[in-house]
Enzyme design. Structure first.
Site, PDB file in Angstrom:
ATOM      1  N   ASN A 100     -11.110   1.957  11.444  1.00  0.00           N
ATOM      2  CA  ASN A 100      -9.925   1.848  12.302  1.00  0.00           C
ATOM      3  C   ASN A 100      -9.784   3.128  13.110  1.00  0.00           C
ATOM      4  OD1 ASN A 100      -8.789  -0.732  11.470  1.00  0.00           O
ATOM      5  ND2 ASN A 100      -8.591   0.244   9.466  1.00  0.00           N
ATOM      6  N   GLY A 120      -2.729  10.440   0.995  1.00  0.00           N
ATOM      7  CA  GLY A 120      -2.910  11.353  -0.129  1.00  0.00           C
ATOM      8  C   GLY A 120      -3.994  10.942  -1.104  1.00  0.00           C
ATOM      9  N   GLU A 121      -4.395  11.898  -1.931  1.00  0.00           N
ATOM     10  CA  GLU A 121      -5.399  11.662  -2.975  1.00  0.00           C
ATOM     11  C   GLU A 121      -4.647  11.558  -4.308  1.00  0.00           C
ATOM     12  OE1 GLU A 121      -8.708  10.983  -3.685  1.00  0.00           O
ATOM     13  OE2 GLU A 121      -7.774  11.047  -5.645  1.00  0.00           O
ATOM     14  N   SER A 157      -7.063   4.146  -5.606  1.00  0.00           N
ATOM     15  CA  SER A 157      -8.259   4.501  -4.845  1.00  0.00           C
ATOM     16  C   SER A 157      -8.416   6.020  -4.814  1.00  0.00           C
ATOM     17  CB  SER A 157      -8.128   3.966  -3.411  1.00  0.00           C
ATOM     18  OG  SER A 157      -9.189   4.433  -2.616  1.00  0.00           O
ATOM     19  N   SER A 165     -13.769   5.542  -2.850  1.00  0.00           N
ATOM     20  CA  SER A 165     -14.099   5.663  -1.423  1.00  0.00           C
ATOM     21  C   SER A 165     -15.507   6.229  -1.314  1.00  0.00           C
ATOM     22  CB  SER A 165     -13.105   6.611  -0.746  1.00  0.00           C
ATOM     23  OG  SER A 165     -11.838   6.019  -0.723  1.00  0.00           O
ATOM     24  N   LEU A 166     -16.489   5.365  -1.273  1.00  0.00           N
ATOM     25  CA  LEU A 166     -17.886   5.820  -1.321  1.00  0.00           C
ATOM     26  C   LEU A 166     -18.392   6.245   0.072  1.00  0.00           C
ATOM     27  CD1 LEU A 166     -20.086   6.081  -3.492  1.00  0.00           C
ATOM     28  CD2 LEU A 166     -21.007   3.910  -2.671  1.00  0.00           C
ATOM     29  N   HIS A 167     -18.459   5.290   0.973  1.00  0.00           N
ATOM     30  CA  HIS A 167     -18.707   5.523   2.402  1.00  0.00           C
ATOM     31  C   HIS A 167     -20.078   6.059   2.794  1.00  0.00           C
ATOM     32  CE1 HIS A 167     -14.557   4.566   2.630  1.00  0.00           C
ATOM     33  NE2 HIS A 167     -14.100   5.746   2.304  1.00  0.00           N
ATOM     34  N   CYS A 181       0.866  -1.182   0.000  1.00  0.00           N
ATOM     35  CA  CYS A 181       0.000   0.000   0.000  1.00  0.00           C
ATOM     36  C   CYS A 181       0.902   1.231   0.000  1.00  0.00           C
ATOM     37  CB  CYS A 181      -0.888  -0.042   1.247  1.00  0.00           C
ATOM     38  SG  CYS A 181      -1.929   1.406   1.407  1.00  0.00           S
ATOM     39  N   CYS A 192     -11.445  14.157   4.909  1.00  0.00           N
ATOM     40  CA  CYS A 192     -12.483  13.172   5.234  1.00  0.00           C
ATOM     41  C   CYS A 192     -12.484  13.012   6.750  1.00  0.00           C
ATOM     42  CB  CYS A 192     -12.212  11.857   4.521  1.00  0.00           C
ATOM     43  SG  CYS A 192     -12.102  12.097   2.729  1.00  0.00           S
TER      44      CYS A 192
HETATM   45  N1  SAH Z   1      -7.172   9.207  -0.699  1.00  0.00           N
HETATM   46  C1  SAH Z   1      -7.580   8.031  -1.325  1.00  0.00           C
HETATM   47  C2  SAH Z   1      -6.712   6.824  -1.018  1.00  0.00           C
HETATM   48  C3  SAH Z   1      -6.207   6.658   0.394  1.00  0.00           C
HETATM   49  S1  SAH Z   1      -7.338   6.218   1.678  1.00  0.00           S
HETATM   50  C4  SAH Z   1      -9.003   7.725  -1.005  1.00  0.00           C
HETATM   51  O1  SAH Z   1      -9.559   8.369  -0.126  1.00  0.00           O
HETATM   52  O2  SAH Z   1      -9.579   6.858  -1.654  1.00  0.00           O
HETATM   53  C5  SAH Z   1      -7.595   4.449   1.492  1.00  0.00           C
HETATM   54  C6  SAH Z   1      -8.965   3.981   2.027  1.00  0.00           C
HETATM   55  O3  SAH Z   1      -8.995   3.950   3.475  1.00  0.00           O
HETATM   56  C7  SAH Z   1     -10.079   4.914   1.611  1.00  0.00           C
HETATM   57  O4  SAH Z   1     -11.209   4.194   1.183  1.00  0.00           O
HETATM   58  C8  SAH Z   1     -10.368   5.653   2.890  1.00  0.00           C
HETATM   59  O5  SAH Z   1     -11.627   6.227   2.865  1.00  0.00           O
HETATM   60  C9  SAH Z   1     -10.195   4.556   3.910  1.00  0.00           C
HETATM   61  N2  SAH Z   1     -10.042   5.056   5.286  1.00  0.00           N
HETATM   62  C10 SAH Z   1      -9.603   6.268   5.670  1.00  0.00           C
HETATM   63  N3  SAH Z   1      -9.614   6.354   7.031  1.00  0.00           N
HETATM   64  C11 SAH Z   1     -10.060   5.181   7.505  1.00  0.00           C
HETATM   65  C12 SAH Z   1     -10.245   4.647   8.812  1.00  0.00           C
HETATM   66  N4  SAH Z   1      -9.965   5.362   9.894  1.00  0.00           N
HETATM   67  N5  SAH Z   1     -10.699   3.381   8.932  1.00  0.00           N
HETATM   68  C13 SAH Z   1     -10.966   2.654   7.821  1.00  0.00           C
HETATM   69  N6  SAH Z   1     -10.778   3.089   6.558  1.00  0.00           N
HETATM   70  C14 SAH Z   1     -10.337   4.333   6.391  1.00  0.00           C
HETATM   71 FE1  SF4 Z   2      -7.927  10.365   3.836  1.00  0.00          FE
HETATM   72 FE2  SF4 Z   2      -8.250   9.668   1.240  1.00  0.00          FE
HETATM   73 FE3  SF4 Z   2      -9.887  11.458   2.396  1.00  0.00          FE
HETATM   74 FE4  SF4 Z   2      -7.329  12.126   1.917  1.00  0.00          FE
HETATM   75  S1  SF4 Z   2      -8.915  11.638   0.376  1.00  0.00           S
HETATM   76  S2  SF4 Z   2      -8.486  12.558   3.769  1.00  0.00           S
HETATM   77  S3  SF4 Z   2      -6.305  10.172   2.293  1.00  0.00           S
HETATM   78  S4  SF4 Z   2      -9.677   9.261   2.935  1.00  0.00           S
END
Ligand code: SAH
Ligand code: SF4
Length: 409
Positions: free
Chosen positions: A346, A215-216, A247, A269-271, A134, A145
């Site tokens: 997490n 990072g994004e 991602s 990253s839908l959520h 990763c 986020c």
């Molecule tokens: N920035 C990108 C890639 C990195 S984050 C993105 O947001 O997609 C990788 C994944 O971990 C994303 O789906 C993110 O939403 C998720 N993630 C971030 N914080 C988390 C946490 N505390 N517990 C579980 N997943 C988390």
């Molecule tokens: Fe975290 Fe990805 Fe959101 Fe950035 S874009 S804050 S790395 S979940």
């Protein structure tokens, strides 16, 4: 288990020597040929040497020009006088009780020796049939986020293509993944698995790469593209595009170009399944709401049942984990070849969120499964060393404001 390596002394010496030299890691073959041409080679020889160098750098993992046996002594000296084969320094390497490894890597910018170094985290997750690395694309993140630890760290800077690849190269070295390399001994800890895939059949420790670290990635598009094209090039690191996943939190305008120009697997990253909630959890939703995001997914180049999009969904207690949410998720994704990845939240210090209970996650997964979607629940890995999704955050934040401003340019 945690091993902290203090490499400062050696690193500073190397750093002094490095002044004025540029790194060849992360250059495309054409750029490499141009750089070599500047030392006086004609175009044909520069192209030939560029191919040889790619092989040494990415296939053999060589960092010392002196070891490039098919290059004459004189030209090896020219190379050493002008260029570097930069790798990050390892600040620390931690091994979880489950075999997950986390490295804190430090990068210095040889072109700007007065800039403070930056640090990022990279995680290796061994499983039965695969080994996943990763990697990070930025130091920090501009997005915020609300459930993500990285999101609490302000963006320090983008990583260069060489720095993105440097994470893979350094991890391959530490895992004995280059020809002639030896596996690290961990005194009884879970050994690196043998997965399949890659050009060396089932002998690689790293079979998959996910851009899910800090990072994004689509906000650092050009460097990510260049790095992933080298990672997937047969003459480069030679990982199949199907084994590389990018991602994104939903940078809609970059999704189609990513599919067309990079061609790797996509994860979103839908959520959340409603705009009001997603606005809060993944604030980029205010710019590109769910409908636009899902339309971009439907149009992702190369999408098919064999090449599905992974939708990541973090399970947050009483926030997004109801039966109604699960049913709405299924409805929203109708018609998109998709996998749903349920990620138990997490926790990290200072967060207000809790992870959904396992019975809630199971119930949610049942609804999604019943609709015909594979919905594996991601087993949290490396929580004891703070290496699980969303827990990454680097020490760079401890830099003074002045240093950070200097880095941000
Ligand atoms: N920035 C990108 C890639 C990195 S984050 C993105 O947001 O997609 C990788 C994944 O971990 C994303 O789906 C993110 O939403 C998720 N993630 C971030 N914080 C988390 C946490 N505390 N517990 C579980 N997943 C988390
Ligand atoms: Fe975290 Fe990805 Fe959101 Fe950035 S874009 S804050 S790395 S979940």
């Amino acid at each position: 288990m945690s091993i902290a390596l203090n490499l400062d002394h050696a690193a500073n010496a190397a750093h002094r020597e490095a002044r004025g030299k540029s790194s060849l890691v992360g250059l495309s073959r054409t750029e490499l040929a141009v750089a070599l041409g500047a030392t006086g080679l004609d175009a044909r020889e520069a192209r030939m040497r560029a191919s040889q160098l790619w092989n040494w750098i990415y296939h053999n993992g060589i960092t010392d020009f002196e070891r490039m046996s098919n290059i004459g002594k004189g030209f090896r000296r020219t190379l050493a006088d002008n260029f570097l084969l930069d790798r990050p320094e390892i600040v620390s390497e931690q091994v979880s009780t489950d075999g997950t490894r986390k490295w804190l890597f430090r990068f210095r910018d040889p072109a700007n020796p007065n800039m403070p170094p930056v640090e990022i985290e990279t995680v290796y997750i061994p499983e039965e049939d695969r080994g996943t690395l990763c990697i990070s694309s930025q130091v920090g993140c501009t997005l915020t986020c609300s459930f993500c630890h990285t999101g609490t760290q302000m963006l320090v800077r983008n990583l260069s293509a060489g720095e993105i690849l440097g994470q893979i190269l350094m991890a391959r070295e530490r895992l004995g993944d280059f020809p002639g390399g030896s596996r690290p001994g961990d005194g009884g800890l879970v050994p690196a698995p043998r997965g399949s895939g890659g050009s060396e059949g089932d002998s690689r420790a790293i079979t998959n790469v996910v851009m899910m670290g800090m990072g994004e990635p689509l906000y650092n598009y050009d460097n990510v593209k260049q790095a992933l094209l080298i990672a997937s090039d047969e003459a480069g690191i030679s990982l199949s595009r199907r084994r590389i996943t990018l991602s994104t939190s939903g940078v809609v305008p970059q999704i189609e170009p990513a599919g067309r120009e990079i061609g790797v697997m996509l994860a979103i990253s839908l959520h959340a399944v409603r705009d009001d909630l997603r606005d809060m959890l993944v604030p980029i939703n205010r710019k590109w709401p769910l409908k636009e995001l899902l339309d971009a997914c439907r149009a992702y180049p190369g999408l098919s049942n064999a090449r599905r999009i992974t939708f990541e969904y973090v399970m947050l207690k009483d926030i997004n984990d109801s039966d109604a949410d699960a049913r709405e998720l299924v409805r929203l994704l109708a018609g998109i070849p998709a996998k749903i990845n349920l990620i138990p939240f997490n926790p990290w210090p200072g967060t207000n969120y809790d992870c959904s209970s396992s019975s809630r996650i199971e119930r949610f997964a049942d609804i999604v499964n019943a609709a015909g979607y594979a919905s594996p629940v991601r087993t949290p890995r490396g929580r004891d060393i703070f290496a699980a999704c969303g827990q990454l955050k680097s020490e760079t934040e401890r830099l003074s404001r002045k240093d950070r401003e200097a880095l941000a340019g």
